[in-house]
Scaffold this active site. Structure first.
Site, PDB file in Angstrom:
ATOM      1  N   HIS A  75       0.835  -1.204   0.000  1.00 16.18           N
ATOM      2  CA  HIS A  75       0.000   0.000   0.000  1.00 16.18           C
ATOM      3  C   HIS A  75       0.867   1.250   0.000  1.00 16.18           C
ATOM      4  O   HIS A  75       1.771   1.383   0.808  1.00 16.18           O
ATOM      5  CB  HIS A  75      -0.908   0.017   1.247  1.00 16.18           C
ATOM      6  CG  HIS A  75      -2.127  -0.829   1.097  1.00 16.18           C
ATOM      7  ND1 HIS A  75      -3.314  -0.554   1.720  1.00 16.18           N
ATOM      8  CD2 HIS A  75      -2.348  -1.943   0.369  1.00 16.18           C
ATOM      9  CE1 HIS A  75      -4.210  -1.466   1.377  1.00 16.18           C
ATOM     10  NE2 HIS A  75      -3.643  -2.335   0.573  1.00 16.18           N
ATOM     11  N   TYR A 203      -8.913   5.447   8.102  1.00 16.46           N
ATOM     12  CA  TYR A 203      -8.996   5.744   9.532  1.00 16.46           C
ATOM     13  C   TYR A 203     -10.063   6.830   9.684  1.00 16.46           C
ATOM     14  O   TYR A 203      -9.946   7.887   9.077  1.00 16.46           O
ATOM     15  CB  TYR A 203      -7.647   6.251  10.060  1.00 16.46           C
ATOM     16  CG  TYR A 203      -6.595   5.163  10.170  1.00 16.46           C
ATOM     17  CD1 TYR A 203      -5.876   4.742   9.054  1.00 16.46           C
ATOM     18  CD2 TYR A 203      -6.336   4.554  11.398  1.00 16.46           C
ATOM     19  CE1 TYR A 203      -4.920   3.741   9.163  1.00 16.46           C
ATOM     20  CE2 TYR A 203      -5.369   3.555  11.510  1.00 16.46           C
ATOM     21  CZ  TYR A 203      -4.674   3.147  10.393  1.00 16.46           C
ATOM     22  OH  TYR A 203      -3.725   2.155  10.508  1.00 16.46           O
ATOM     23  N   PRO A 295      -3.579  -0.181  18.975  1.00 17.95           N
ATOM     24  CA  PRO A 295      -3.400  -0.594  17.573  1.00 17.95           C
ATOM     25  C   PRO A 295      -3.535   0.529  16.542  1.00 17.95           C
ATOM     26  O   PRO A 295      -3.303   0.294  15.356  1.00 17.95           O
ATOM     27  CB  PRO A 295      -4.506  -1.629  17.367  1.00 17.95           C
ATOM     28  CG  PRO A 295      -5.530  -1.302  18.386  1.00 17.95           C
ATOM     29  CD  PRO A 295      -4.817  -0.718  19.556  1.00 17.95           C
ATOM     30  N   LYS A 299       1.475  -0.672  15.011  1.00 22.64           N
ATOM     31  CA  LYS A 299       2.891  -0.858  15.342  1.00 22.64           C
ATOM     32  C   LYS A 299       3.205  -2.134  16.131  1.00 22.64           C
ATOM     33  O   LYS A 299       4.382  -2.475  16.292  1.00 22.64           O
ATOM     34  CB  LYS A 299       3.394   0.346  16.158  1.00 22.64           C
ATOM     35  CG  LYS A 299       3.497   1.631  15.356  1.00 22.64           C
ATOM     36  CD  LYS A 299       4.762   1.665  14.515  1.00 22.64           C
ATOM     37  CE  LYS A 299       4.752   2.731  13.479  1.00 22.64           C
ATOM     38  NZ  LYS A 299       4.353   2.294  12.140  1.00 22.64           N
ATOM     39  N   TYR A 387       4.282   6.263  10.258  1.00 20.33           N
ATOM     40  CA  TYR A 387       3.395   5.160   9.870  1.00 20.33           C
ATOM     41  C   TYR A 387       4.158   4.077   9.103  1.00 20.33           C
ATOM     42  O   TYR A 387       3.978   2.883   9.356  1.00 20.33           O
ATOM     43  CB  TYR A 387       2.216   5.687   9.036  1.00 20.33           C
ATOM     44  CG  TYR A 387       1.111   4.674   8.885  1.00 20.33           C
ATOM     45  CD1 TYR A 387       0.122   4.548   9.861  1.00 20.33           C
ATOM     46  CD2 TYR A 387       1.068   3.816   7.795  1.00 20.33           C
ATOM     47  CE1 TYR A 387      -0.886   3.598   9.736  1.00 20.33           C
ATOM     48  CE2 TYR A 387       0.064   2.861   7.666  1.00 20.33           C
ATOM     49  CZ  TYR A 387      -0.913   2.761   8.643  1.00 20.33           C
ATOM     50  OH  TYR A 387      -1.907   1.816   8.525  1.00 20.33           O
TER      51      TYR A 387
HETATM   52  C1  PHB Z   1      -5.813  -4.501  10.948  1.00 19.50           C
HETATM   53  O1  PHB Z   1      -5.915  -4.725   9.734  1.00 19.50           O
HETATM   54  O2  PHB Z   1      -6.167  -5.351  11.771  1.00 19.50           O
HETATM   55  C2  PHB Z   1      -5.296  -3.195  11.419  1.00 19.50           C
HETATM   56  C3  PHB Z   1      -4.783  -2.307  10.490  1.00 19.50           C
HETATM   57  C4  PHB Z   1      -4.311  -1.077  10.909  1.00 19.50           C
HETATM   58  C5  PHB Z   1      -4.340  -0.757  12.259  1.00 19.50           C
HETATM   59  C6  PHB Z   1      -4.829  -1.644  13.187  1.00 19.50           C
HETATM   60  C7  PHB Z   1      -5.310  -2.885  12.773  1.00 19.50           C
HETATM   61  O3  PHB Z   1      -3.898   0.469  12.646  1.00 19.50           O
END
Ligand code: PHB
Ligand code: APR
Length: 404
Positions: A75, A203, A295, A299, A387
């Site tokens: 990505h 997000y 989460p 990380k 990130y």
């Molecule tokens: C996930 O795909 O489970 C996931 C992706 C990004 C995050 C947290 C969890 O920041």
């Protein structure tokens, strides 16, 4: 009592323990993994799914990149949806071409377990009563397996046994300091075999709370909702989940959202936690045993991987070059990177979630901060470089490659 002997006793067969085992194996260093759960349980655990480039590089170096190359989704960007407006963060453009890879931690674990099985390496699953001893002098581990008692003598113990493990708990209180923050909400996660709402992760910051649209593949989606601490998973039917997610999305995403039956649904707490130091004599803590991040910054697994990069290179240096430099610097090097990731994960969590206790003023200031980040090249660059993952010293990696 059966007596065993090895160089490195690894406690825990999560991604940290398995990756360490694989890297030690590649360097020809004898080790044994001891895990309290069954192999089936370990392989089925559902966790997050974003890999930094440095984590992908480490898995490649460990020789477990076949499926990752085949099924991982690179990505170049993510989206942040705030106040009904989507903003694309062009990660690659902001970080000189860096990417992240969408590949589930469950798959990473399975790949590492398969590599271990192919190499015929020794793991004791379903070990009971695991205890670690004398890690200041002559370390050993005791456990029961299949009604047999074992005593495993070793040079070092790698505590890769997660947040609830026995290793950190075995350190005397006056030798350890912990730092902790628990957040006043949790994440409700749903896994469903439906195409993701978008090609990139979204997000979502909304008045109804945070949401995240993620994926495992082009046909499997992973979604999360911020929910109150008091909510129970049974209160969230699939219908209620999709309805609430729709409310937090923008019109365009709402229209492209494909709903389906959940194949997994669970609620997880959000916590920031760090242990200092990460080395106690001949005991090293790594991964969730030493630190937890919420989460929101994706990380968790990546930090476990960077600990293991430092630890594996330190042990390889010790055994193959007779140097304790890496071992002596392990805790300091890890913690420097850990705290930066802790800061980023806390910041993303703070910025994107709704806190019941925040005043209207705090809320406005937070909104202004997010607007600033999204409107400023400097702000976007800060977000992007954290990130995709901050760099760490790779010199030892080259050395390790020459050795393997
Ligand atoms: C996930 O795909 O489970 C996931 C992706 C990004 C995050 C947290 C969890 O920041
Ligand atoms: N004895 C042996 N094994 C143990 C013990 C014990 N006393 N206690 C726990 N374990 C095992 C657990 O069953 C688990 O399989 O240690 C393993 C720890 O694995 P993880 O919790 O996955 O931790 P880690 O390998 O550090 O991986 C970090 O996992 O939680 C995510 O966000 C986190 O992605 C990150 C990753």
């Amino acid at each position: 009592m059966e007596n065993l002997k090895t160089k490195v006793a690894i406690i825990g067969s999560g991604p940290a323990g398995l990756l360490l085992g694989q890297l030690l194996y590649k360097a020809g260093i004898d080790h044994i993994i001891i895990e309290q759960r069954s192999a089936e349980y370990v392989a089925a655990r559902i966790r997050a799914g974003i890999l930094e480039q440095v984590s992908v590089d480490l898995l490649t170096q460990a020789g477990v990149d076949q499926n990752l190359n085949k099924f991982g989704l690179p990505h170049d960007g993510i989206e942040i949806l705030s106040n009904g407006l989507k903003h694309r963060i062009d990660l690659s453009a902001l970080t000189q071409g860096k990417q992240v890879t969408v590949y589930g931690q469950t798959e990473v674990t399975k790949d590492l377990m398969q590599a271990r099985e192919n190499a015929g390496l020794c793991s004791y699953y379903e070990a009971e009563g695991v205890q670690i001893h004398d890690f200041d002098s002559n370390p050993y581990v005791t456990f029961n397996h299949n009604h047999q008692q074992y005593r495993l003598a070793c040079d070092f113990i790698a505590g890769c046994d997660g947040y609830h493990g026995v290793c950190r708990a075995s350190v005397p209180q006056d030798k350890i300091k912990t730092f902790e923050k628990v957040y006043p909400f949790r994440w409700l996660g749903v896994l469903a075999d439906v195409p993701p709402v978008s090609d990139e992760l979204i997000y979502v910051q909304s008045e109804r709370g945070f949401a995240l649209c993620s994926m495992r593949s082009k046909t499997r989606s992973r979604y999360y909702l911020q929910v109150p601490l008091t909510d129970h998973v049974d209160e969230w039917s699939d219908e209620r989940f999709w309805g609430e997610l729709e409310k937090r999305l923008d019109d365009e995403s709402r229209k492209s959202l494909i709903k389906g039956s959940s194949i997994e649904k669970s609620i997880a707490p959000l916590r920031s936690f760090v242990t200092e130091p990460m080395r106690f004599g001949k005991l090293f803590l790594a991964g969730d045993a030493a630190h937890i991040v919420p989460p929101t910054g994706a990380k968790g697994l990546n930090l476990a991987a960077s600990d293991i990069a430092y630890l594996s290179s330190a042990l390889i240096e010790f055994y193959l070059k007779d140097s304790t430099e890496g071992i002596d610097q392990y805790s300091e090097k890890c913690l420097k990177r850990v705290w930066k990731a802790e800061r980023f994960s806390w910041w993303m969590t703070h910025l994107l979630h709704r806190f019941e206790t925040e005043s209207d003023f705090d809320h406005k200031i937070k909104q202004a901060e997010l607007n600033y980040i999204l409107d400023s090249k400097a702000g976007l660059t800060t977000l992007a470089e954290n990130y995709v993952g901050l760099p760490y010293e790779l010199k030892k990696f080259d050395d390790m490659q020459n050795l393997s």
